[in-house]
Design a protein around this motif. Structure first.
Motif, PDB file in Angstrom:
ATOM      1  N   GLY A   1      -5.894   4.253   3.387  1.00  0.00           N
ATOM      2  CA  GLY A   1      -4.554   4.600   3.865  1.00  0.00           C
ATOM      3  C   GLY A   1      -4.027   3.649   4.922  1.00  0.00           C
ATOM      4  N   MET A   2      -4.470   2.371   4.872  1.00  0.00           N
ATOM      5  CA  MET A   2      -4.092   1.392   5.889  1.00  0.00           C
ATOM      6  C   MET A   2      -2.785   0.706   5.483  1.00  0.00           C
ATOM      7  N   VAL A   3      -1.663   1.314   5.879  1.00  0.00           N
ATOM      8  CA  VAL A   3      -0.349   0.799   5.479  1.00  0.00           C
ATOM      9  C   VAL A   3       0.213  -0.204   6.469  1.00  0.00           C
ATOM     10  N   ASP A   4      -0.383  -0.311   7.650  1.00  0.00           N
ATOM     11  CA  ASP A   4       0.145  -1.191   8.697  1.00  0.00           C
ATOM     12  C   ASP A   4      -0.871  -2.273   9.048  1.00  0.00           C
ATOM     13  N   THR A   5      -1.367  -2.956   8.024  1.00  0.00           N
ATOM     14  CA  THR A   5      -2.415  -3.952   8.205  1.00  0.00           C
ATOM     15  C   THR A   5      -2.092  -5.219   7.429  1.00  0.00           C
ATOM     16  N   VAL A   6      -2.338  -6.370   8.074  1.00  0.00           N
ATOM     17  CA  VAL A   6      -2.183  -7.674   7.428  1.00  0.00           C
ATOM     18  C   VAL A   6      -3.403  -8.522   7.773  1.00  0.00           C
ATOM     19  N   LEU A   7      -4.089  -9.036   6.763  1.00  0.00           N
ATOM     20  CA  LEU A   7      -5.170  -9.994   6.952  1.00  0.00           C
ATOM     21  C   LEU A   7      -4.642 -11.347   6.501  1.00  0.00           C
ATOM     22  N   GLU A   8      -4.514 -12.267   7.452  1.00  0.00           N
ATOM     23  CA  GLU A   8      -3.867 -13.550   7.158  1.00  0.00           C
ATOM     24  C   GLU A   8      -4.840 -14.549   6.529  1.00  0.00           C
TER      25      GLU A   8
ATOM     26  N   VAL B   1       0.854  -1.179   0.000  1.00  0.00           N
ATOM     27  CA  VAL B   1       0.000   0.000   0.000  1.00  0.00           C
ATOM     28  C   VAL B   1       0.895   1.235   0.000  1.00  0.00           C
ATOM     29  N   ALA B   2       0.651   2.142  -0.897  1.00  0.00           N
ATOM     30  CA  ALA B   2       1.480   3.344  -0.997  1.00  0.00           C
ATOM     31  C   ALA B   2       1.253   4.249   0.208  1.00  0.00           C
ATOM     32  N   ALA B   3       2.339   4.622   0.866  1.00  0.00           N
ATOM     33  CA  ALA B   3       2.248   5.499   2.033  1.00  0.00           C
ATOM     34  C   ALA B   3       1.988   6.930   1.583  1.00  0.00           C
ATOM     35  N   ASN B   4       1.353   7.683   2.478  1.00  0.00           N
ATOM     36  CA  ASN B   4       1.036   9.079   2.191  1.00  0.00           C
ATOM     37  C   ASN B   4       1.486   9.913   3.387  1.00  0.00           C
ATOM     38  N   GLY B   5       2.171  10.998   3.112  1.00  0.00           N
ATOM     39  CA  GLY B   5       2.669  11.838   4.193  1.00  0.00           C
ATOM     40  C   GLY B   5       1.680  12.870   4.684  1.00  0.00           C
ATOM     41  N   GLY B   6       0.463  12.840   4.153  1.00  0.00           N
ATOM     42  CA  GLY B   6      -0.536  13.820   4.555  1.00  0.00           C
ATOM     43  C   GLY B   6      -1.095  13.561   5.945  1.00  0.00           C
ATOM     44  N   GLU B   7      -2.079  14.369   6.305  1.00  0.00           N
ATOM     45  CA  GLU B   7      -2.688  14.283   7.634  1.00  0.00           C
ATOM     46  C   GLU B   7      -3.553  13.018   7.751  1.00  0.00           C
ATOM     47  N   TRP B   8      -3.541  12.418   8.954  1.00  0.00           N
ATOM     48  CA  TRP B   8      -4.425  11.291   9.210  1.00  0.00           C
ATOM     49  C   TRP B   8      -5.869  11.744   8.993  1.00  0.00           C
ATOM     50  N   PRO B   9      -6.753  10.942   8.381  1.00  0.00           N
ATOM     51  CA  PRO B   9      -6.616   9.520   8.083  1.00  0.00           C
ATOM     52  C   PRO B   9      -6.015   9.192   6.717  1.00  0.00           C
ATOM     53  N   LEU B  10      -5.777  10.200   5.882  1.00  0.00           N
ATOM     54  CA  LEU B  10      -5.199   9.911   4.572  1.00  0.00           C
ATOM     55  C   LEU B  10      -3.774   9.422   4.713  1.00  0.00           C
TER      56      LEU B  10
ATOM     57  N   THR C   1       2.726  -0.331  14.862  1.00  0.00           N
ATOM     58  CA  THR C   1       2.749  -1.750  15.230  1.00  0.00           C
ATOM     59  C   THR C   1       1.425  -2.430  14.897  1.00  0.00           C
ATOM     60  N   PRO C   2       1.427  -3.444  14.022  1.00  0.00           N
ATOM     61  CA  PRO C   2       0.186  -4.188  13.755  1.00  0.00           C
ATOM     62  C   PRO C   2      -0.156  -5.077  14.951  1.00  0.00           C
ATOM     63  N   LEU C   3      -1.366  -4.944  15.468  1.00  0.00           N
ATOM     64  CA  LEU C   3      -1.812  -5.695  16.638  1.00  0.00           C
ATOM     65  C   LEU C   3      -3.032  -6.536  16.290  1.00  0.00           C
ATOM     66  N   LEU C   4      -3.075  -7.720  16.865  1.00  0.00           N
ATOM     67  CA  LEU C   4      -4.150  -8.666  16.585  1.00  0.00           C
ATOM     68  C   LEU C   4      -5.475  -8.173  17.158  1.00  0.00           C
ATOM     69  N   GLY C   5      -6.490  -8.159  16.310  1.00  0.00           N
ATOM     70  CA  GLY C   5      -7.813  -7.724  16.755  1.00  0.00           C
ATOM     71  C   GLY C   5      -8.742  -8.864  17.080  1.00  0.00           C
ATOM     72  N   TRP C   6      -8.287 -10.123  16.854  1.00  0.00           N
ATOM     73  CA  TRP C   6      -9.152 -11.278  17.029  1.00  0.00           C
ATOM     74  C   TRP C   6     -10.488 -11.037  16.315  1.00  0.00           C
ATOM     75  N   SER C   7     -11.604 -11.109  17.021  1.00  0.00           N
ATOM     76  CA  SER C   7     -12.912 -11.061  16.347  1.00  0.00           C
ATOM     77  C   SER C   7     -13.279  -9.695  15.804  1.00  0.00           C
ATOM     78  N   MET C   8     -12.486  -8.662  16.048  1.00  0.00           N
ATOM     79  CA  MET C   8     -12.732  -7.396  15.354  1.00  0.00           C
ATOM     80  C   MET C   8     -12.532  -7.565  13.852  1.00  0.00           C
ATOM     81  N   GLY C   9     -11.789  -8.607  13.462  1.00  0.00           N
ATOM     82  CA  GLY C   9     -11.653  -8.903  12.044  1.00  0.00           C
ATOM     83  C   GLY C   9     -12.978  -9.221  11.380  1.00  0.00           C
ATOM     84  N   LYS C  10     -13.944  -9.684  12.175  1.00  0.00           N
ATOM     85  CA  LYS C  10     -15.278  -9.966  11.626  1.00  0.00           C
ATOM     86  C   LYS C  10     -15.897  -8.702  11.032  1.00  0.00           C
ATOM     87  N   SER C  11     -15.697  -7.584  11.700  1.00  0.00           N
ATOM     88  CA  SER C  11     -16.258  -6.324  11.199  1.00  0.00           C
ATOM     89  C   SER C  11     -15.609  -5.924   9.879  1.00  0.00           C
ATOM     90  N   LEU C  12     -14.303  -6.137   9.761  1.00  0.00           N
ATOM     91  CA  LEU C  12     -13.618  -5.856   8.503  1.00  0.00           C
ATOM     92  C   LEU C  12     -14.125  -6.778   7.397  1.00  0.00           C
TER      93      LEU C  12
END
Length: 451
Positions: free
Chosen positions: A319-326, A124-133, A186-197
């Motif tokens: 703009g989700m550059v720090d995300t992994v869905l296994e 995912v291409a990183a963007n130096g702009g203001e969050w959330p972009l 830091t990517p952190l495990l969301g467990w069942s929050m992945g259901k919402s994604l």
């Protein structure tokens, strides 16, 4: 040589006998469950240790503590870390390994996984702009920042292990704090929050004309049997009527699905119907993995196509550059459980919902879909659940009395929370590893406007 072999056999037999004697009291399972328990322990150990090391960047001590919070038996695991994976053994009774791949995270080495080595990962291409972009944050509220830092410090002094706490107000990231060894990337495990994604991905497909949440049957193999009337919406509502065992015990559907199966969705696919579709709520991670399987098949049954869709239609626009869905060993997203994302990326998902389906100048979800996602279901026993989101209202009593009635949540094991609060225009993210409980209502209420 014969004497050495005899000694090794004797030691192994002694260890096996010790485990059998300790199992009921110390390890938490009966002797009759020993085989399943070993498979679960080594599967969980290899999978979580691999992702903990190579996705989140944790050290061995933290990983072992995290595993032991589920069962004292996990303290007995021998974890061997390689350059690209982890092997877990339990007293010589079982052995499981997991392999890390860039962009895919970690996958258990079950069956033929060679296809996972052939996919192309486009970052995912990183963007130096203001969050959330982008990654810049210039909107920190000093008072709220102090409150967030104090909350995190108080949590961790109490042993609650809060690892990330992020607050977004009126579309701006106004406060964030992180535990030791963790930062905003830091990517952190969301467990069942992945259901919402997973639901959001289905919603994106619907917006593109690739999904009809009410069409039946969901799978051709259900045509002609009692499951033929199950719709995607029933799966989204956890009211499919399928008889899936969500208990987390050795040999259950849920543990086989996550830690022992080549195809996570195969476990739920084999579940018989127990209730009429839409009539009865039954929380089921297997249900979510059926949605992931449906999406995989609808996108062509190809992991590359699924990855490209996820990056192009979800990660890049948000703009989700720090995300992994296994994925599972068969190459299908484990949408129920294995989403790793930074606190800021989890907040982006919350802000997308708060904005009724649009973010960073793009509409990804229809307003109608977002409304349906946050509307009570029609089950007879638990209406307070939308499309893979838990609702604060929609039931006799508020789930969290301290929080707005219109708030709804992504929730995950170990008290992972993303709160979306439309009436206060707020998103709050809490990531951590609390094994017993977390004061979500009290803590989040103290971070809302006017608190």
């Amino acid at each position: 040589m014969k004497k050495t072999t005899t000694i090794v056999v004797a030691i192994s037999a002694t260890l096996a006998l010790t485990v059998c004697l300790l199992a009921p009291k110390f390890l938490g399972f009966s002797v009759t469950q020993l085989g399943s328990a070993v498979r679960v322990a080594t599967g969980m150990g290899a999978k979580l240790a691999c992702s903990g090391r190579f996705v989140s960047g944790f050290d061995e001590a933290r990983i072992l503590d995290d595993l032991a919070s589920y069962s004292p038996a996990n303290r007995l695991l021998e974890l061997q870390y390689g350059d690209r994976g982890v092997t877990a053994e339990l007293l010589g009774l079982g052995r499981t390994s997991a392999t890390y791949r860039d962009g895919l995270g970690c996958t258990l080495d079950i069956g033929d996984t060679r296809a996972l080595d052939t996919v192309r990962i486009t970052p995912v291409a990183a963007n130096g702009g203001e969050w959330p972009l982008g990654s810049a944050v210039s909107s920190i509220d000093p008072d709220l920042q102090r409150r967030v830092e104090a909350t995190l410090a108080r949590d961790n002094a109490a042993g609650l292990q809060t690892r990330a706490l992020v607050v977004v107000q009126d579309g701006r990231l106004v406060a964030e704090a992180y535990g030791p060894g963790i930062d905003a990337q830091t990517p952190l495990l969301g467990w069942s929050m992945g259901k919402s994604l997973t639901a959001i991905m289905q919603g994106r497909m619907e917006a593109l004309g690739l999904a009809d949440s009410r069409a039946v049957p969901v799978f051709e193999q259900w045509r002609g049997d009692e499951r033929a009337q199950i719709a995607l919406e029933d799966l989204l509502h956890m009211s499919s009527g399928l008889d899936f065992d969500e208990t987390y015990a050795p040999g259950s559907d849920a543990t086989r699905m996550l830690f022992n199966a080549y195809s996570a969705s195969d476990v739920a696919m084999a579940s018989p119907a127990a209730f009429e579709p839409g009539a009865h709520f039954s929380y089921s991670s297997g249900t979510t993995n059926l949605i992931a399987r449906w999406m995989h098949e609808r996108l062509g049954g190809d992991l590359q196509a699924s990855l490209d869709f996820f990056r192009r239609e979800v990660l890049q626009p948000l703009g989700m550059v720090d995300t992994v869905l296994e994925v599972d060993p068969s190459g299908v997203f484990v949408g129920s459980s294995y989403l790793y994302a930074s606190g800021r990326d989890w907040a982006r998902l919350g802000q997308l919902m708060l904005n009724r389906g649009q973010l960073n100048g793009r509409r990804l979800l229809s307003e109608d879909w977002v409304a349906r996602a946050a509307t009570p279901n029609g089950s007879d026993n638990e209406p307070g659940y939308g499309y893979q989101f838990w609702l604060n209202g929609g039931r006799e009593a508020l789930r969290y009395p301290q929080l707005p009635a219109d708030a709804y949540f992504m929730l995950g094991n170990r008290k992972q929370v993303v709160m979306i609060s439309p009436s206060t225009n707020t998103v709050v993210v809490r990531l951590g590893w609390s094994s017993n409980g977390y004061p979500t209502g009290e803590n989040f209420a103290g971070l809302l406007p006017g608190a």
